[in-house]
Design an enzyme around this catalytic site. Sequence first.
Site, PDB file in Angstrom:
ATOM      1  N   HIS A 104       0.849  -1.190   0.000  1.00  0.00           N
ATOM      2  CA  HIS A 104       0.000   0.000   0.000  1.00  0.00           C
ATOM      3  C   HIS A 104       0.890   1.248   0.000  1.00  0.00           C
ATOM      4  CE1 HIS A 104      -2.731   3.144   1.350  1.00  0.00           C
ATOM      5  NE2 HIS A 104      -3.701   2.395   0.854  1.00  0.00           N
ATOM      6  N   GLU A 176      -4.298   2.063  -7.012  1.00  0.00           N
ATOM      7  CA  GLU A 176      -4.728   3.165  -6.164  1.00  0.00           C
ATOM      8  C   GLU A 176      -3.792   4.363  -6.398  1.00  0.00           C
ATOM      9  OE1 GLU A 176      -6.936   1.297  -2.552  1.00  0.00           O
ATOM     10  OE2 GLU A 176      -4.803   1.385  -2.101  1.00  0.00           O
TER      11      GLU A 176
HETATM   12  P1  PGA Z   1      -9.736   5.851   0.799  1.00  0.00           P
HETATM   13  O1  PGA Z   1      -8.542   4.810   0.992  1.00  0.00           O
HETATM   14  O2  PGA Z   1     -10.885   5.103   0.159  1.00  0.00           O
HETATM   15  O3  PGA Z   1     -10.066   6.328   2.175  1.00  0.00           O
HETATM   16  O4  PGA Z   1      -9.222   6.940  -0.098  1.00  0.00           O
HETATM   17  C1  PGA Z   1      -8.252   3.903  -0.026  1.00  0.00           C
HETATM   18  C2  PGA Z   1      -7.073   3.027   0.313  1.00  0.00           C
HETATM   19  O5  PGA Z   1      -6.102   3.517   0.894  1.00  0.00           O
HETATM   20  O6  PGA Z   1      -7.097   1.831   0.015  1.00  0.00           O
END
Ligand code: PGA
Length: 274
Positions: A104, A176
């Site tokens: 992540h 992401e």
């Molecule tokens: P968020 O986080 O939906 O709060 O933007 C997404 C993530 O970090 O997976």
Amino acid sequence: MSQQPEPLEERRVWVGTSWKMTKTIAEAGTFIDAIAAADLSPRVQLFVLPAHTSLAVVRGRLPADSPVRLGAQNAHWDAEGAHTGEVSMRMVADAGASLVELGHSERREQFHETDEIVALKVRAALDAGLTPIVCVGESATVRAAGDAAAFVAAQAAAALRRTHPDEVPQLMFAYEPVWAIGDAGRPARPEEVAPVLSEITDRVARFSQGRRCLALLYGGSVDQDNASAFLEADNVDGLFVGRAAWTAEGLLRLVAIADQCVRRPADPELHDAW
Ligand code: PGA
């Protein structure tokens, strides 16, 4: 991605959340009890990634035959050893995880996880029988330079460095964009992320000689207003959600939206993604 839609009853869309560092054991228990009591769509594969401290409790509160999959938000690549404060893949599996989130952007930024560390963790996860969710995404700077697709595809390829092409169907990717995540993030428009999703799909297919990964998820400021737009995008098999899914009601609303998307009558554009 296949050209023809699969029969309705065989299609699945993924919706999952990482709770990040937000819930005590009691809070995790209340949340998961609400999920366990809900009438879940068989078309939506739900997953939850609690903190390590509540993983076993959450597992214990779900019925043994619950379709909800659980995972860890991170684990170490070594099988065991003197790594104070860390947990191994085997330990999170023992606590109830079948999934493990790796790489992540918060871990890459705050804990200096490199592509090589992510690759080691992918290897360790597969060896432990866990399904990795490998997170990839570009910073605002990389995007501004016009390099987003190449950068993210290279991250995905690097994560696969220690895997065999045959193993690709055993892992998931989550795209992401770093600039879209969290309170400081700006929600992406689907057309901004489409070329990156396509490049990840192509790069993974090239590595795996045409095999698809288990799922390619999209995440970053996903909420009930934009969820269906991302679910209907090409190359998206599901959503990976933070804040909007940190209440059981929020998560169940997203599951309902995903269920509606997957039931929608055949639309060639929509079904390109399947
Ligand atoms: P968020 O986080 O939906 O709060 O933007 C997404 C993530 O970090 O997976």
